[in-house]
Design a protein around this motif. Structure first.
Motif, PDB file in Angstrom:
ATOM      1  N   MET A 154       0.831  -1.201   0.000  1.00  0.00           N
ATOM      2  CA  MET A 154       0.000   0.000   0.000  1.00  0.00           C
ATOM      3  C   MET A 154       0.859   1.241   0.000  1.00  0.00           C
ATOM      4  O   MET A 154       2.023   1.205   0.374  1.00  0.00           O
ATOM      5  N   GLN A 155       0.237   2.344  -0.399  1.00  0.00           N
ATOM      6  CA  GLN A 155       0.971   3.610  -0.406  1.00  0.00           C
ATOM      7  C   GLN A 155       0.365   4.585   0.603  1.00  0.00           C
ATOM      8  O   GLN A 155      -0.849   4.678   0.713  1.00  0.00           O
ATOM      9  N   PHE A 156       1.222   5.267   1.347  1.00  0.00           N
ATOM     10  CA  PHE A 156       0.755   6.202   2.373  1.00  0.00           C
ATOM     11  C   PHE A 156       1.425   7.552   2.216  1.00  0.00           C
ATOM     12  O   PHE A 156       2.592   7.627   1.842  1.00  0.00           O
ATOM     13  N   LYS A 157       0.655   8.603   2.510  1.00  0.00           N
ATOM     14  CA  LYS A 157       1.203   9.959   2.453  1.00  0.00           C
ATOM     15  C   LYS A 157       1.450  10.455   3.866  1.00  0.00           C
ATOM     16  O   LYS A 157       0.526  10.542   4.667  1.00  0.00           O
ATOM     17  N   ILE A 158       2.686  10.777   4.173  1.00  0.00           N
ATOM     18  CA  ILE A 158       3.022  11.219   5.522  1.00  0.00           C
ATOM     19  C   ILE A 158       3.601  12.628   5.487  1.00  0.00           C
ATOM     20  O   ILE A 158       4.558  12.899   4.753  1.00  0.00           O
ATOM     21  N   ALA A 159       2.993  13.517   6.247  1.00  0.00           N
ATOM     22  CA  ALA A 159       3.528  14.876   6.387  1.00  0.00           C
ATOM     23  C   ALA A 159       4.601  14.830   7.462  1.00  0.00           C
ATOM     24  O   ALA A 159       4.370  14.331   8.565  1.00  0.00           O
ATOM     25  N   VAL A 160       5.798  15.333   7.140  1.00  0.00           N
ATOM     26  CA  VAL A 160       6.925  15.270   8.073  1.00  0.00           C
ATOM     27  C   VAL A 160       7.321  16.681   8.494  1.00  0.00           C
ATOM     28  O   VAL A 160       7.612  17.531   7.656  1.00  0.00           O
ATOM     29  N   LEU A 161       7.292  16.922   9.803  1.00  0.00           N
ATOM     30  CA  LEU A 161       7.651  18.230  10.354  1.00  0.00           C
ATOM     31  C   LEU A 161       8.788  18.048  11.353  1.00  0.00           C
ATOM     32  O   LEU A 161       8.550  17.836  12.540  1.00  0.00           O
ATOM     33  N   ALA A 185      16.121   9.389  11.662  1.00  0.00           N
ATOM     34  CA  ALA A 185      16.220   8.005  12.150  1.00  0.00           C
ATOM     35  C   ALA A 185      14.859   7.306  12.019  1.00  0.00           C
ATOM     36  O   ALA A 185      14.781   6.142  11.607  1.00  0.00           O
ATOM     37  N   GLY A 186      13.784   8.035  12.333  1.00  0.00           N
ATOM     38  CA  GLY A 186      12.438   7.465  12.215  1.00  0.00           C
ATOM     39  C   GLY A 186      12.098   7.119  10.774  1.00  0.00           C
ATOM     40  O   GLY A 186      11.512   6.062  10.496  1.00  0.00           O
ATOM     41  N   VAL A 187      12.481   7.997   9.851  1.00  0.00           N
ATOM     42  CA  VAL A 187      12.193   7.769   8.429  1.00  0.00           C
ATOM     43  C   VAL A 187      12.981   6.560   7.925  1.00  0.00           C
ATOM     44  O   VAL A 187      12.466   5.723   7.170  1.00  0.00           O
ATOM     45  N   GLU A 188      14.214   6.437   8.379  1.00  0.00           N
ATOM     46  CA  GLU A 188      15.021   5.270   7.978  1.00  0.00           C
ATOM     47  C   GLU A 188      14.334   3.968   8.408  1.00  0.00           C
ATOM     48  O   GLU A 188      14.272   2.998   7.650  1.00  0.00           O
ATOM     49  N   VAL A 189      13.804   3.959   9.617  1.00  0.00           N
ATOM     50  CA  VAL A 189      13.139   2.753  10.119  1.00  0.00           C
ATOM     51  C   VAL A 189      11.830   2.501   9.348  1.00  0.00           C
ATOM     52  O   VAL A 189      11.529   1.361   8.970  1.00  0.00           O
ATOM     53  N   LEU A 190      11.075   3.556   9.081  1.00  0.00           N
ATOM     54  CA  LEU A 190       9.832   3.385   8.305  1.00  0.00           C
ATOM     55  C   LEU A 190      10.143   2.816   6.919  1.00  0.00           C
ATOM     56  O   LEU A 190       9.426   1.938   6.426  1.00  0.00           O
ATOM     57  N   ASN A 191      11.220   3.306   6.312  1.00  0.00           N
ATOM     58  CA  ASN A 191      11.580   2.800   4.988  1.00  0.00           C
ATOM     59  C   ASN A 191      11.953   1.321   5.040  1.00  0.00           C
ATOM     60  O   ASN A 191      11.661   0.562   4.112  1.00  0.00           O
ATOM     61  N   ALA A 192      12.587   0.918   6.128  1.00  0.00           N
ATOM     62  CA  ALA A 192      12.933  -0.510   6.278  1.00  0.00           C
ATOM     63  C   ALA A 192      11.658  -1.350   6.374  1.00  0.00           C
ATOM     64  O   ALA A 192      11.555  -2.435   5.784  1.00  0.00           O
ATOM     65  N   ILE A 193      10.667  -0.834   7.096  1.00  0.00           N
ATOM     66  CA  ILE A 193       9.366  -1.528   7.185  1.00  0.00           C
ATOM     67  C   ILE A 193       8.730  -1.601   5.803  1.00  0.00           C
ATOM     68  O   ILE A 193       8.236  -2.645   5.372  1.00  0.00           O
ATOM     69  N   GLY A 194       8.762  -0.448   5.085  1.00  0.00           N
ATOM     70  CA  GLY A 194       8.172  -0.389   3.749  1.00  0.00           C
ATOM     71  C   GLY A 194       8.782  -1.438   2.830  1.00  0.00           C
ATOM     72  O   GLY A 194       8.077  -2.151   2.108  1.00  0.00           O
ATOM     73  N   LYS A 195      10.108  -1.544   2.893  1.00  0.00           N
ATOM     74  CA  LYS A 195      10.826  -2.468   2.023  1.00  0.00           C
ATOM     75  C   LYS A 195      10.439  -3.912   2.351  1.00  0.00           C
ATOM     76  O   LYS A 195      10.166  -4.714   1.470  1.00  0.00           O
ATOM     77  N   HIS A 215       5.306  -1.708   1.302  1.00  0.00           N
ATOM     78  CA  HIS A 215       4.555  -0.447   1.356  1.00  0.00           C
ATOM     79  C   HIS A 215       5.456   0.704   0.907  1.00  0.00           C
ATOM     80  O   HIS A 215       6.663   0.647   1.061  1.00  0.00           O
ATOM     81  N   THR A 216       4.803   1.735   0.383  1.00  0.00           N
ATOM     82  CA  THR A 216       5.552   2.939   0.038  1.00  0.00           C
ATOM     83  C   THR A 216       5.078   4.085   0.916  1.00  0.00           C
ATOM     84  O   THR A 216       3.880   4.365   0.986  1.00  0.00           O
ATOM     85  N   PHE A 217       6.011   4.704   1.604  1.00  0.00           N
ATOM     86  CA  PHE A 217       5.694   5.900   2.384  1.00  0.00           C
ATOM     87  C   PHE A 217       6.167   7.104   1.581  1.00  0.00           C
ATOM     88  O   PHE A 217       7.348   7.218   1.258  1.00  0.00           O
ATOM     89  N   LYS A 218       5.223   7.969   1.228  1.00  0.00           N
ATOM     90  CA  LYS A 218       5.577   9.196   0.495  1.00  0.00           C
ATOM     91  C   LYS A 218       5.636  10.322   1.495  1.00  0.00           C
ATOM     92  O   LYS A 218       4.626  10.627   2.147  1.00  0.00           O
ATOM     93  N   TYR A 219       6.791  10.938   1.618  1.00  0.00           N
ATOM     94  CA  TYR A 219       6.970  11.982   2.622  1.00  0.00           C
ATOM     95  C   TYR A 219       6.881  13.359   1.987  1.00  0.00           C
ATOM     96  O   TYR A 219       7.462  13.616   0.940  1.00  0.00           O
ATOM     97  N   GLU A 220       6.142  14.233   2.661  1.00  0.00           N
ATOM     98  CA  GLU A 220       6.106  15.625   2.242  1.00  0.00           C
ATOM     99  C   GLU A 220       6.591  16.430   3.445  1.00  0.00           C
ATOM    100  O   GLU A 220       6.008  16.333   4.519  1.00  0.00           O
ATOM    101  N   TYR A 221       7.669  17.198   3.278  1.00  0.00           N
ATOM    102  CA  TYR A 221       8.264  17.910   4.408  1.00  0.00           C
ATOM    103  C   TYR A 221       7.736  19.327   4.543  1.00  0.00           C
ATOM    104  O   TYR A 221       7.469  19.991   3.550  1.00  0.00           O
TER     105      TYR A 221
END
Ligand code: IPM
Ligand code: MG
Length: 362
Positions: free
Chosen positions: A1-8, A20-30, A34-40
């Motif tokens: 699945m694909q998710f849109k995450i706003a990152v602040l 560090a959190g994004v690195e871990v989320l990407n490992a989960i995605g892989k 799943h794909t996490f799309k980040y918008e900063y």
């Protein structure tokens, strides 16, 4: 699945712990496809510097079109002057209000490997597992009037603690419902011997309790609760309380878990229910720790645990959240630690390295 995450990421250590959190989320995605799309976006001191406001409307809009918000920290000593007109903290307060995030869940769970990291005796903290629900968009933080002014007899200031029945009822409901999914015990914290808002709070709690006969309900004065948290923390399962009370008691409670860097949080706009996804903002309970900023030493675990709560409540990724929780536990079992939770024989890691170590164990 694909998710849109706003990152602040925000200020201070915010960007490092979020990376560090994004690195871990990407490992989960892989691992789970799943794909996490980040918008900063900018928030806090960095936003004041670049946009002249601690939180712009464009950033709020960006958060509203995402599945969840992943937030670091705000605060910058540059704005410590009590006369400052705008401050970084305005950003987080404004976004909580703008997104209607009235229920802030702060789990306090002591990992057995960290019992020695606490300033309290291991037999007191061993097995502690409770959750604080902090009301987040009302009370002393938001009540009006809120101002400072000059009078003929000197300066004055006022903050107002105000609550409506609706605000109290909905956050208590989160407490009762959450208790049902746990050990079925709810403690409502107030100051009903002094404060009118607390007497209203207690009245409403007592009206609701009979509708939850399966939940063992009690109330406790906030000063007494502050004592009980360090005297007998295992007493608690779910606690629910006013905004300021929750702010103070959760910093206190973080010491059970060994460090302020170990407490995550979820801020929700609705009562969480198994099997439904609800919008939320996820952040560690600690601040921007300017002294530690840029040094790659801050503990990212509270942020990474917040990412796990995000998957659980907002993304519907329960098994992924379980996998992440297990990865955090494995990393601590391997005696890998940041500076704030070191124990005998621990290997000290930086922020980035701790993120990598957890990502590898996902
Ligand atoms: C927290 C923080 C914030 C709060 C600050 C940064 C405004 O202490 O999330 O607990 O007081 O809510
Ligand atoms: Mg706080």
């Amino acid at each position: 699945m694909q998710f849109k995450i706003a990152v602040l990421p925000g200020d201070g250590i915010g960007p490092e712990i979020i990376d560090a959190g994004v690195e871990v989320l990407n490992a989960i995605g892989k691992k789970y496809g799943h794909t996490f799309k980040y918008e900063y976006g900018l928030i806090g001191g960095v936003a004041i510097g670049k946009e002249g406001t601690a939180l712009s409307d464009a950033t709020i809009a960006m958060c509203k079109r995402s599945d969840a918000v992943f937030f670091g920290a705000v605060g910058d000593p540059k704005y410590d002057n009590p006369l400052a007109k705008i401050r970084p903290e305005d950003g987080i307060l404004k976004i909580r209000k703008a997104l209607g995030l009235f229920a802030n869940l702060r789990p306090v769970k002591v990992f057995s490997m960290l019992e020695n990291a606490s300033s309290l005796k291991p037999e007191i903290v061993s097995g502690v597992d409770f959750i604080v629900i902090r009301e987040l968009t009302g009370g002393l933080y938001f009540g009006k009037p809120k101002k400072r002014w000059e009078t003929s007899t000197g300066r004055k200031g006022v903050d107002t603690m105000a609550y409506s029945e609706k605000e109290i009822e909905r956050v208590l409901r989160v407490g009762f419902e959450l208790a049902r999914t746990r050990r079925k015990k709810l403690t409502s914290v107030d100051k009903a011997n002094v404060l009118e808002t607390s007497r209203l709070w207690r009245t409403i709690a007592h009206e609701m309790a009979p509708h939850y006969p399966d939940v063992q309900f009690d109330d406790m004065l906030v000063d007494s609760a502050a004592m009980r948290i360090i005297q007998q923390p295992k007493y608690f399962d779910v606690m629910v309380m006013e905004n300021t009370f929750g702010d103070i008691l959760t910093d206190e409670a973080s010491m059970l878990a060994g460090s302020l860097g170990m407490l995550p949080s979820a801020s929700l706009a609705a009562v969480p229910k198994a099997g439904t996804r609800i919008f939320g903002l996820y952040e560690p309970i600690h601040g921007s720790a300017p002294k530690h900023a840029g040094l790659n030493e801050a503990n990212p675990i509270a942020t990474i645990m917040s990412a796990s709560m995000m998957m659980r409540y907002s993304l519907g990724l329960v098994k992924e959240a379980d996998a992440l929780d297990a990865a955090i536990e494995k990393t601590l079992k391997a005696n890998l630690r940041t500076y704030d939770i070191m124990g005998p024989g621990s290997k000290k890691l930086g922020t980035k390295e701790m993120g990598k170590a957890i990502a590898e164990r996902v």
